[in-house]
Motif scaffolding. Structure first.
Motif, PDB file in Angstrom:
ATOM      1  N   PRO A   1       0.810  -1.219   0.000  1.00 55.52           N
ATOM      2  CA  PRO A   1       0.000   0.000   0.000  1.00 55.52           C
ATOM      3  C   PRO A   1       0.848   1.277   0.000  1.00 55.52           C
ATOM      4  CG  PRO A   1      -0.887  -1.575   1.564  1.00 55.52           C
ATOM      5  CD  PRO A   1       0.436  -2.131   1.084  1.00 55.52           C
ATOM      6  N   PHE A   2       0.392   2.239  -0.777  1.00 50.72           N
ATOM      7  CA  PHE A   2       0.952   3.579  -0.904  1.00 50.72           C
ATOM      8  C   PHE A   2       2.282   3.646  -1.658  1.00 50.72           C
ATOM      9  CE2 PHE A   2      -1.683   3.484   2.951  1.00 50.72           C
ATOM     10  CZ  PHE A   2      -2.696   4.314   2.506  1.00 50.72           C
ATOM     11  N   VAL A   3       2.772   2.514  -2.141  1.00 52.39           N
ATOM     12  CA  VAL A   3       4.017   2.501  -2.900  1.00 52.39           C
ATOM     13  C   VAL A   3       3.770   3.089  -4.288  1.00 52.39           C
ATOM     14  CG1 VAL A   3       5.663   0.942  -4.059  1.00 52.39           C
ATOM     15  CG2 VAL A   3       5.061   0.582  -1.661  1.00 52.39           C
ATOM     16  N   LYS A   4       4.697   3.944  -4.733  1.00 51.47           N
ATOM     17  CA  LYS A   4       4.658   4.475  -6.095  1.00 51.47           C
ATOM     18  C   LYS A   4       5.390   3.504  -7.003  1.00 51.47           C
ATOM     19  CE  LYS A   4       4.705   9.378  -4.941  1.00 51.47           C
ATOM     20  NZ  LYS A   4       5.446  10.641  -5.090  1.00 51.47           N
ATOM     21  N   PHE A   5       4.885   3.367  -8.231  1.00 51.83           N
ATOM     22  CA  PHE A   5       5.537   2.489  -9.198  1.00 51.83           C
ATOM     23  C   PHE A   5       5.260   2.993 -10.600  1.00 51.83           C
ATOM     24  CE2 PHE A   5       1.377   0.756  -8.197  1.00 51.83           C
ATOM     25  CZ  PHE A   5       0.839   0.442  -9.433  1.00 51.83           C
ATOM     26  N   ARG A   6       6.021   2.482 -11.550  1.00 55.56           N
ATOM     27  CA  ARG A   6       5.821   2.852 -12.950  1.00 55.56           C
ATOM     28  C   ARG A   6       5.591   1.593 -13.767  1.00 55.56           C
ATOM     29  NH1 ARG A   6      11.188   2.920 -12.142  1.00 55.56           N
ATOM     30  NH2 ARG A   6      12.541   2.009 -13.737  1.00 55.56           N
ATOM     31  N   THR A   7       4.820   1.761 -14.824  1.00 53.44           N
ATOM     32  CA  THR A   7       4.515   0.674 -15.747  1.00 53.44           C
ATOM     33  C   THR A   7       5.096   1.040 -17.108  1.00 53.44           C
ATOM     34  OG1 THR A   7       2.470   0.204 -14.565  1.00 53.44           O
ATOM     35  CG2 THR A   7       2.656  -0.665 -16.778  1.00 53.44           C
ATOM     36  N   VAL A   8       5.808   0.102 -17.706  1.00 53.38           N
ATOM     37  CA  VAL A   8       6.393   0.295 -19.031  1.00 53.38           C
ATOM     38  C   VAL A   8       5.679  -0.653 -19.983  1.00 53.38           C
ATOM     39  CG1 VAL A   8       8.509   0.217 -20.409  1.00 53.38           C
ATOM     40  CG2 VAL A   8       8.616   0.885 -17.988  1.00 53.38           C
ATOM     41  N   SER A   9       5.158  -0.113 -21.082  1.00 48.87           N
ATOM     42  CA  SER A   9       4.366  -0.888 -22.045  1.00 48.87           C
ATOM     43  C   SER A   9       4.913  -0.661 -23.441  1.00 48.87           C
ATOM     44  CB  SER A   9       2.898  -0.434 -22.016  1.00 48.87           C
ATOM     45  OG  SER A   9       2.397  -0.431 -20.708  1.00 48.87           O
ATOM     46  N   ARG A  10       5.101  -1.765 -24.198  1.00 44.56           N
ATOM     47  CA  ARG A  10       5.584  -1.618 -25.572  1.00 44.56           C
ATOM     48  C   ARG A  10       5.245  -2.845 -26.398  1.00 44.56           C
ATOM     49  NH1 ARG A  10      11.200  -3.631 -26.611  1.00 44.56           N
ATOM     50  NH2 ARG A  10      11.617  -5.081 -24.930  1.00 44.56           N
ATOM     51  N   CYS A  11       5.039  -2.621 -27.674  1.00 45.16           N
ATOM     52  CA  CYS A  11       4.842  -3.708 -28.622  1.00 45.16           C
ATOM     53  C   CYS A  11       6.218  -4.251 -28.985  1.00 45.16           C
ATOM     54  CB  CYS A  11       4.113  -3.202 -29.866  1.00 45.16           C
ATOM     55  SG  CYS A  11       3.881  -4.466 -31.130  1.00 45.16           S
ATOM     56  N   ILE A  12       6.408  -5.567 -28.875  1.00 45.56           N
ATOM     57  CA  ILE A  12       7.715  -6.141 -29.210  1.00 45.56           C
ATOM     58  C   ILE A  12       7.703  -6.876 -30.542  1.00 45.56           C
ATOM     59  CG2 ILE A  12       8.534  -6.248 -26.831  1.00 45.56           C
ATOM     60  CD1 ILE A  12       7.854  -9.285 -26.889  1.00 45.56           C
ATOM     61  N   GLY A  13       6.522  -7.018 -31.155  1.00 42.43           N
ATOM     62  CA  GLY A  13       6.457  -7.671 -32.456  1.00 42.43           C
ATOM     63  C   GLY A  13       5.072  -8.197 -32.746  1.00 42.43           C
ATOM     64  N   TRP A  14       4.939  -8.865 -33.875  1.00 45.26           N
ATOM     65  CA  TRP A  14       3.640  -9.393 -34.283  1.00 45.26           C
ATOM     66  C   TRP A  14       3.847 -10.542 -35.246  1.00 45.26           C
ATOM     67  CZ3 TRP A  14       5.630  -4.642 -35.318  1.00 45.26           C
ATOM     68  CH2 TRP A  14       5.961  -4.354 -36.626  1.00 45.26           C
ATOM     69  N   ASP A  15       2.776 -11.268 -35.487  1.00 49.15           N
ATOM     70  CA  ASP A  15       2.772 -12.312 -36.509  1.00 49.15           C
ATOM     71  C   ASP A  15       1.578 -12.059 -37.429  1.00 49.15           C
ATOM     72  OD1 ASP A  15       0.549 -13.360 -35.092  1.00 49.15           O
ATOM     73  OD2 ASP A  15       1.773 -14.847 -34.049  1.00 49.15           O
ATOM     74  N   LYS A  16       1.074 -13.068 -38.097  1.00 47.21           N
ATOM     75  CA  LYS A  16      -0.014 -12.861 -39.060  1.00 47.21           C
ATOM     76  C   LYS A  16      -1.333 -12.479 -38.408  1.00 47.21           C
ATOM     77  CE  LYS A  16       1.941 -15.989 -42.430  1.00 47.21           C
ATOM     78  NZ  LYS A  16       1.857 -17.267 -43.100  1.00 47.21           N
ATOM     79  N   ARG A  17      -1.495 -12.781 -37.123  1.00 50.26           N
ATOM     80  CA  ARG A  17      -2.769 -12.516 -36.451  1.00 50.26           C
ATOM     81  C   ARG A  17      -2.657 -11.624 -35.219  1.00 50.26           C
ATOM     82  NH1 ARG A  17      -5.629 -17.714 -34.913  1.00 50.26           N
ATOM     83  NH2 ARG A  17      -7.427 -16.363 -34.883  1.00 50.26           N
ATOM     84  N   PHE A  18      -1.566 -11.754 -34.482  1.00 49.74           N
ATOM     85  CA  PHE A  18      -1.492 -11.156 -33.156  1.00 49.74           C
ATOM     86  C   PHE A  18      -0.345 -10.165 -33.001  1.00 49.74           C
ATOM     87  CE2 PHE A  18      -3.276 -15.475 -32.467  1.00 49.74           C
ATOM     88  CZ  PHE A  18      -4.519 -15.093 -32.024  1.00 49.74           C
ATOM     89  N   PHE A  19      -0.543  -9.245 -32.054  1.00 47.03           N
ATOM     90  CA  PHE A  19       0.492  -8.345 -31.572  1.00 47.03           C
ATOM     91  C   PHE A  19       0.989  -8.910 -30.247  1.00 47.03           C
ATOM     92  CE2 PHE A  19      -2.451  -5.866 -34.032  1.00 47.03           C
ATOM     93  CZ  PHE A  19      -1.638  -5.030 -34.778  1.00 47.03           C
ATOM     94  N   TYR A  20       2.249  -8.698 -29.923  1.00 49.63           N
ATOM     95  CA  TYR A  20       2.803  -9.139 -28.653  1.00 49.63           C
ATOM     96  C   TYR A  20       3.281  -7.908 -27.894  1.00 49.63           C
ATOM     97  CZ  TYR A  20       2.130 -13.596 -30.730  1.00 49.63           C
ATOM     98  OH  TYR A  20       1.528 -14.680 -31.329  1.00 49.63           O
ATOM     99  N   ILE A  21       2.700  -7.726 -26.728  1.00 45.99           N
ATOM    100  CA  ILE A  21       2.952  -6.548 -25.903  1.00 45.99           C
ATOM    101  C   ILE A  21       3.687  -6.996 -24.644  1.00 45.99           C
ATOM    102  CG2 ILE A  21       1.915  -4.585 -24.697  1.00 45.99           C
ATOM    103  CD1 ILE A  21       1.253  -4.661 -27.711  1.00 45.99           C
ATOM    104  N   GLU A  22       4.846  -6.379 -24.412  1.00 46.77           N
ATOM    105  CA  GLU A  22       5.577  -6.637 -23.170  1.00 46.77           C
ATOM    106  C   GLU A  22       5.292  -5.487 -22.219  1.00 46.77           C
ATOM    107  OE1 GLU A  22      10.056  -7.263 -21.403  1.00 46.77           O
ATOM    108  OE2 GLU A  22       9.800  -6.148 -23.259  1.00 46.77           O
ATOM    109  N   GLN A  23       5.021  -5.827 -20.970  1.00 49.38           N
ATOM    110  CA  GLN A  23       4.811  -4.819 -19.941  1.00 49.38           C
ATOM    111  C   GLN A  23       5.565  -5.199 -18.684  1.00 49.38           C
ATOM    112  OE1 GLN A  23       0.285  -4.743 -20.455  1.00 49.38           O
ATOM    113  NE2 GLN A  23       0.814  -2.615 -19.958  1.00 49.38           N
ATOM    114  N   SER A  24       5.967  -4.195 -17.952  1.00 47.29           N
ATOM    115  CA  SER A  24       6.636  -4.442 -16.683  1.00 47.29           C
ATOM    116  C   SER A  24       6.236  -3.355 -15.691  1.00 47.29           C
ATOM    117  CB  SER A  24       8.157  -4.486 -16.862  1.00 47.29           C
ATOM    118  OG  SER A  24       8.615  -3.349 -17.559  1.00 47.29           O
ATOM    119  N   ILE A  25       6.272  -3.726 -14.426  1.00 46.04           N
ATOM    120  CA  ILE A  25       6.000  -2.793 -13.336  1.00 46.04           C
ATOM    121  C   ILE A  25       7.275  -2.687 -12.514  1.00 46.04           C
ATOM    122  CG2 ILE A  25       4.693  -2.393 -11.204  1.00 46.04           C
ATOM    123  CD1 ILE A  25       2.307  -3.792 -12.525  1.00 46.04           C
ATOM    124  N   TRP A  26       7.686  -1.458 -12.276  1.00 39.74           N
ATOM    125  CA  TRP A  26       8.942  -1.180 -11.591  1.00 39.74           C
ATOM    126  C   TRP A  26       8.703  -0.369 -10.323  1.00 39.74           C
ATOM    127  CZ3 TRP A  26      13.585  -2.946 -13.650  1.00 39.74           C
ATOM    128  CH2 TRP A  26      13.481  -3.515 -14.912  1.00 39.74           C
TER     129      TRP A  26
END
Length: 184
Positions: free
Chosen positions: A91-116
């Protein structure tokens, strides 16, 4: 309860931030509030998923995807995920989230996310995502064209490709439906 106020706040913030390229990272900042914690006094894993959803929403806004979704009447869906939890978010901790697309194929996107939390990674996730319309999945090339990006997918990291390959071996529908004894 879904944190709709946080979603609106993130969209408003992202609107004021510079646009991003399709493969750039969006960073958002949050705090763990008392309503986010479970009975172990740490952020509930379901709330972590909601926070990651908010990060993807900010990313979508900044790369121009929200406008393309609205214009083309597309939907946005998650088709799979893998999460690794390594540090409690108290509780009450500050954090950041990093979100980015790392690639795709014929149907899907792949999104990597992390919380720091400071320099420590608390959570890392990989999401398989797709845009949909009344006919099903919209090819990533069409989505990228709608946001003005034309390029081939970067090579996915080995760990992400291994997850995709492993997930493709999973039977669908599941072999056990809960009404009979599982097979050994």
């Amino acid at each position: 309860m879904y944190p709709i106020v946080r979603v609106i706040k993130e969209l408003l913030r992202a609107r004021k931030m510079p646009e991003l390229g399709a493969l750039d990272a969006h960073v958002s900042y949050h705090r763990c509030w008392p309503q986010d914690v479970d009975n172990y006094l740490e952020m509930n894993n379901g709330r972590i998923l909601s926070i990651l959803d908010i990060g993807r929403t900010g990313l979508a806004q900044r790369v121009g995807l929200i406008g393309a979704l609205t214009k083309n009447r597309w939907g946005l869906t998650i088709a799979g995920s893998s999460l690794r939890y390594r540090k409690r978010i108290r509780p009450f901790v500050k954090f950041r989230t990093v979100s980015r697309c790392i690639g795709w194929d014929k149907r899907f996107f792949y999104i990597e996310q992390s919380i720091w939390i400071g320099e420590d990674c608390a959570v890392q996730a990989l999401f398989r995502s797709a845009m949909t319309d009344k006919n099903g999945i919209v090819p990533p090339e069409a989505v990228f064209a709608a946001v003005g990006y034309q390029a081939d997918s970067p090579l996915l990291p080995a760990w992400a490709q291994a997850w995709i390959d492993a997930d493709n071996t999973r039977p669908w529908p599941p072999e056990f439906d809960g009404t009979s004894q599982p097979t050994a």
